[in-house]
Scaffold this motif. Structure first.
Motif, PDB file in Angstrom:
ATOM      1  N   ASP A  74      25.902  55.978   9.737  1.00  0.00           N
ATOM      2  CA  ASP A  74      27.048  56.864   9.480  1.00  0.00           C
ATOM      3  C   ASP A  74      28.314  56.038   9.344  1.00  0.00           C
ATOM      4  O   ASP A  74      28.427  54.950   9.919  1.00  0.00           O
ATOM      5  CB  ASP A  74      27.243  57.865  10.626  1.00  0.00           C
ATOM      6  CG  ASP A  74      26.058  58.810  10.788  1.00  0.00           C
ATOM      7  OD1 ASP A  74      25.202  58.862   9.875  1.00  0.00           O
ATOM      8  OD2 ASP A  74      25.991  59.492  11.834  1.00  0.00           O
ATOM      9  N   ALA A  75      29.273  56.596   8.624  1.00  0.00           N
ATOM     10  CA  ALA A  75      30.561  55.919   8.483  1.00  0.00           C
ATOM     11  C   ALA A  75      31.341  55.990   9.795  1.00  0.00           C
ATOM     12  O   ALA A  75      31.216  56.947  10.566  1.00  0.00           O
ATOM     13  CB  ALA A  75      31.367  56.564   7.363  1.00  0.00           C
ATOM     14  N   VAL A  88      21.550  51.627  13.425  1.00  0.00           N
ATOM     15  CA  VAL A  88      22.302  52.156  14.560  1.00  0.00           C
ATOM     16  C   VAL A  88      23.113  53.353  14.065  1.00  0.00           C
ATOM     17  O   VAL A  88      23.620  53.358  12.949  1.00  0.00           O
ATOM     18  CB  VAL A  88      23.219  51.084  15.199  1.00  0.00           C
ATOM     19  CG1 VAL A  88      24.333  50.645  14.254  1.00  0.00           C
ATOM     20  CG2 VAL A  88      23.781  51.563  16.530  1.00  0.00           C
ATOM     21  N   THR A  89      23.184  54.389  14.900  1.00  0.00           N
ATOM     22  CA  THR A  89      23.930  55.604  14.571  1.00  0.00           C
ATOM     23  C   THR A  89      24.984  55.832  15.644  1.00  0.00           C
ATOM     24  O   THR A  89      24.656  55.848  16.835  1.00  0.00           O
ATOM     25  CB  THR A  89      22.993  56.825  14.518  1.00  0.00           C
ATOM     26  OG1 THR A  89      21.970  56.559  13.546  1.00  0.00           O
ATOM     27  CG2 THR A  89      23.735  58.086  14.146  1.00  0.00           C
ATOM     28  N   GLU A 109      37.766  50.584   9.196  1.00  0.00           N
ATOM     29  CA  GLU A 109      36.745  51.594   8.894  1.00  0.00           C
ATOM     30  C   GLU A 109      35.467  50.909   8.426  1.00  0.00           C
ATOM     31  O   GLU A 109      35.500  49.809   7.881  1.00  0.00           O
ATOM     32  CB  GLU A 109      37.233  52.611   7.863  1.00  0.00           C
ATOM     33  CG  GLU A 109      37.680  52.024   6.552  1.00  0.00           C
ATOM     34  CD  GLU A 109      38.252  53.106   5.632  1.00  0.00           C
ATOM     35  OE1 GLU A 109      37.813  53.155   4.462  1.00  0.00           O
ATOM     36  OE2 GLU A 109      39.104  53.867   6.079  1.00  0.00           O
ATOM     37  N   VAL A 110      34.364  51.576   8.690  1.00  0.00           N
ATOM     38  CA  VAL A 110      33.052  51.033   8.325  1.00  0.00           C
ATOM     39  C   VAL A 110      32.345  52.081   7.479  1.00  0.00           C
ATOM     40  O   VAL A 110      32.128  53.209   7.936  1.00  0.00           O
ATOM     41  CB  VAL A 110      32.202  50.725   9.579  1.00  0.00           C
ATOM     42  CG1 VAL A 110      30.809  50.254   9.186  1.00  0.00           C
ATOM     43  CG2 VAL A 110      32.900  49.698  10.462  1.00  0.00           C
ATOM     44  N   PRO A 111      31.992  51.774   6.232  1.00  0.00           N
ATOM     45  CA  PRO A 111      31.285  52.758   5.410  1.00  0.00           C
ATOM     46  C   PRO A 111      29.845  52.955   5.884  1.00  0.00           C
ATOM     47  O   PRO A 111      29.268  52.080   6.537  1.00  0.00           O
ATOM     48  CB  PRO A 111      31.321  52.147   4.004  1.00  0.00           C
ATOM     49  CG  PRO A 111      31.542  50.689   4.208  1.00  0.00           C
ATOM     50  CD  PRO A 111      32.271  50.527   5.502  1.00  0.00           C
ATOM     51  N   ALA A 112      29.289  54.086   5.568  1.00  0.00           N
ATOM     52  CA  ALA A 112      27.885  54.335   5.888  1.00  0.00           C
ATOM     53  C   ALA A 112      27.016  53.271   5.234  1.00  0.00           C
ATOM     54  O   ALA A 112      27.297  52.817   4.115  1.00  0.00           O
ATOM     55  CB  ALA A 112      27.479  55.718   5.414  1.00  0.00           C
ATOM     56  N   ASP A 113      25.958  52.877   5.908  1.00  0.00           N
ATOM     57  CA  ASP A 113      24.988  51.881   5.469  1.00  0.00           C
ATOM     58  C   ASP A 113      25.514  50.448   5.450  1.00  0.00           C
ATOM     59  O   ASP A 113      24.857  49.543   4.925  1.00  0.00           O
ATOM     60  CB  ASP A 113      24.416  52.233   4.079  1.00  0.00           C
ATOM     61  CG  ASP A 113      23.624  53.529   4.128  1.00  0.00           C
ATOM     62  OD1 ASP A 113      22.939  53.762   5.143  1.00  0.00           O
ATOM     63  OD2 ASP A 113      23.712  54.312   3.163  1.00  0.00           O
TER      64      ASP A 113
END
Length: 198
Positions: free
Chosen positions: A132-133, A156-157, A185-189
């Motif tokens: 998830d982002a 990891v979620t 911020e961290v994008p999904a995947d």
């Protein structure tokens, strides 16, 4: 062997007496709460006062404890030092439950393992794909988010929010997701570093 002392009143004399009682049997002391800048942050006030007491030769009577604001979330306020005639290590952790838990994993656990002469003082981080982002991480602070890590899948979620009072999320986490200071911020995947807690 760990000894637990119950909650201590927000009173400097009571706290000081409690700490001095523990010095007889302690190899390391850990406190939780009272290390920020609020009206009832008696741990910081008491240990700062102890650090300022000096013998006639100018040496500290009770050791020295330093307080810092670290560039991390959760767990920004921290205290560390040596107290008593035998200079027992003391780590003063923040009082919010998640802040305290993260601080224990990052600072107390390694200190205990070092005192025991054990190898692998720090838990190793591993790479994982974040499913998830992560929408917002504070600029300039290393964030440790609770996560559910699947070693087999390499994923990891994030679990719960970033608040240091959200203990339910901590109960469902088996890892901490490490978001560096310069990442907001961290994008999904995306690939992230994970600190497994198991």
């Amino acid at each position: 062997l760990a000894y637990r002392v119950g909650a201590v009143a927000d009173d400097a004399d009571t706290l000081r007496a409690t700490l001095e009682d523990q010095l007889i049997r302690a190899d390391i002391l850990v406190t939780s709460g009272g290390v920020s800048v609020g009206a009832y942050d008696v741990v910081k006030e008491t240990l700062t006062a102890l650090s300022e007491e000096t013998a006639p030769d100018g040496s500290p009577v009770s050791g020295r404890v330093e307080f810092r604001k670290l560039a991390m979330q959760p767990g920004k306020p921290q205290g560390f030092g040596l107290i008593g005639p035998d200079r027992i290590p003391l780590l003063a952790l923040p009082g919010n439950p998640v802040s305290s838990y993260v601080s224990f994993e990052l600072f107390v656990r390694p200190a205990i393992r070092a005192l025991m002469g054990l190898p692998d003082v720090q838990r190793p981080t591993v790479p994982a794909r974040c499913t998830d982002a992560i929408a917002s991480s504070p600029q300039g602070k290393r964030q440790f988010l609770r996560g559910s890590y699947d070693a087999e899948a390499g994923t990891v979620t994030p679990v719960g929010g970033a608040g240091s009072h959200l203990i339910k999320a901590m109960a469902h986490a088996n890892a901490l997701i490490v978001v560096p200071e310069d990442t907001t911020e961290v994008p999904a995947d995306a690939d992230v570093d994970v600190l497994p807690l198991g």
